[in-house]
Design a protein around this motif. Structure first.
Motif, mmCIF file in Angstrom:
data_model
loop_
_atom_site.group_PDB
_atom_site.id
_atom_site.type_symbol
_atom_site.label_atom_id
_atom_site.label_comp_id
_atom_site.label_asym_id
_atom_site.label_seq_id
_atom_site.Cartn_x
_atom_site.Cartn_y
_atom_site.Cartn_z
ATOM 1 N N GLY A 1 -0.769 3.621 1.510
ATOM 2 C CA GLY A 1 -1.079 2.910 0.276
ATOM 3 C C GLY A 1 -0.486 3.567 -0.961
ATOM 4 N N GLN A 2 -0.079 2.725 -1.914
ATOM 5 C CA GLN A 2 0.527 3.213 -3.148
ATOM 6 C C GLN A 2 -0.494 3.888 -4.065
ATOM 7 O OE1 GLN A 2 0.512 -0.051 -2.113
ATOM 8 N NE2 GLN A 2 2.520 -0.972 -2.377
ATOM 9 N N CYS A 3 -1.743 3.453 -4.007
ATOM 10 C CA CYS A 3 -2.773 4.046 -4.871
ATOM 11 C C CYS A 3 -4.049 4.237 -4.064
ATOM 12 C CB CYS A 3 -3.020 3.154 -6.093
ATOM 13 S SG CYS A 3 -3.671 1.525 -5.690
ATOM 14 N N ARG A 4 -4.965 5.002 -4.636
ATOM 15 C CA ARG A 4 -6.252 5.225 -3.981
ATOM 16 C C ARG A 4 -7.105 3.959 -4.060
ATOM 17 N NH1 ARG A 4 -7.228 9.987 -7.552
ATOM 18 N NH2 ARG A 4 -8.881 8.589 -8.264
ATOM 19 N N TYR A 5 -8.007 3.821 -3.107
ATOM 20 C CA TYR A 5 -8.871 2.639 -3.040
ATOM 21 C C TYR A 5 -9.753 2.478 -4.269
ATOM 22 C CZ TYR A 5 -12.959 5.480 -1.934
ATOM 23 O OH TYR A 5 -13.987 6.378 -1.999
ATOM 24 N N ASP A 6 -10.027 3.549 -4.988
ATOM 25 C CA ASP A 6 -10.905 3.481 -6.172
ATOM 26 C C ASP A 6 -10.118 3.274 -7.469
ATOM 27 O OD1 ASP A 6 -9.777 6.066 -5.960
ATOM 28 O OD2 ASP A 6 -11.429 6.948 -7.081
ATOM 29 N N GLU A 7 -8.813 3.094 -7.381
ATOM 30 C CA GLU A 7 -7.988 2.935 -8.575
ATOM 31 C C GLU A 7 -7.650 1.482 -8.896
ATOM 32 O OE1 GLU A 7 -5.522 7.111 -8.728
ATOM 33 O OE2 GLU A 7 -4.697 5.510 -7.467
ATOM 34 N N ILE A 8 -8.177 0.553 -8.129
ATOM 35 C CA ILE A 8 -7.919 -0.852 -8.432
ATOM 36 C C ILE A 8 -9.234 -1.525 -8.816
ATOM 37 C CG2 ILE A 8 -5.946 -0.946 -6.855
ATOM 38 C CD1 ILE A 8 -7.706 -2.679 -5.008
ATOM 39 N N ALA B 1 4.370 -5.480 3.572
ATOM 40 C CA ALA B 1 5.491 -5.687 2.653
ATOM 41 C C ALA B 1 5.082 -6.590 1.491
ATOM 42 C CB ALA B 1 6.679 -6.284 3.401
ATOM 43 N N GLY B 2 5.227 -6.070 0.281
ATOM 44 C CA GLY B 2 4.943 -6.836 -0.921
ATOM 45 C C GLY B 2 3.474 -7.055 -1.207
#
Length: 150
Positions: free
Chosen positions: A81-88, A111-112
């Motif tokens: 994942g591009q970011c942590r689960y708590d950052e969205i 993808a995407g």
């Protein structure tokens, strides 16, 4: 909120996820093929006496699920994942998508897409699937104000 297990392999994990879904009022989607029978006694035992309360939907494959919810927002949970689960920022109608215990989600599904990760040490493969679902689901529900929960 929706939890999606793509081709889960271990009945006990699915039973634990089912129980978490019942306790949180979350719909569970199982994408075939499954590595076990949904009637397996161990799945029901892991879900305890809650199995009959589960909002369960089964799908022959992921594209069929996706077509049924064309405006749904699918958030994929994977170690890449591009970011942590708590950052969205989560929404109450999000689909939280988790892969197989042994191989995760296929790269072509990611993808995407919005892909998040759970932080962990670099020298380990992954957390247990049911633990991952609980972590991410409760963060999503927390952000939404725990709708319908006391």
């Amino acid at each position: 909120m929706h939890v999606v297990l793509v081709e889960p392999e271990i009945h006990v994990n699915t039973g634990n996820v089912a129980r978490t879904c019942v306790c949180t009022g979350t719909r569970l989607h199982l994408v075939h093929p499954l590595g076990f029978s949904i009637d397996a006694r161990a799945v029901r035992r892991a879900g305890l006496d809650y199995w009959h309360q589960l909002d369960l939907h089964e799908w022959r494959d992921f594209p069929t699920l996706r077509q049924a919810y064309p405006s749904g927002r699918f958030i994929f949970v994977e170690t890449v994942g591009q970011c942590r689960y708590d950052e969205i920022t989560y929404r109450p109608d999000d689909f939280l998508v988790f892969g197989r215990e042994t191989r995760g989600l296929p790269p072509e599904l990611l993808a995407g897409e919005c892909v998040v990760r759970i932080p962990m040490a670099t020298d380990v493969r992954s957390l247990n699937l049911s633990n991952c679902v609980a972590l991410v689901l409760y963060e999503a529900l927390r952000q939404c104000g725990f709708p319908g929960l006391r």
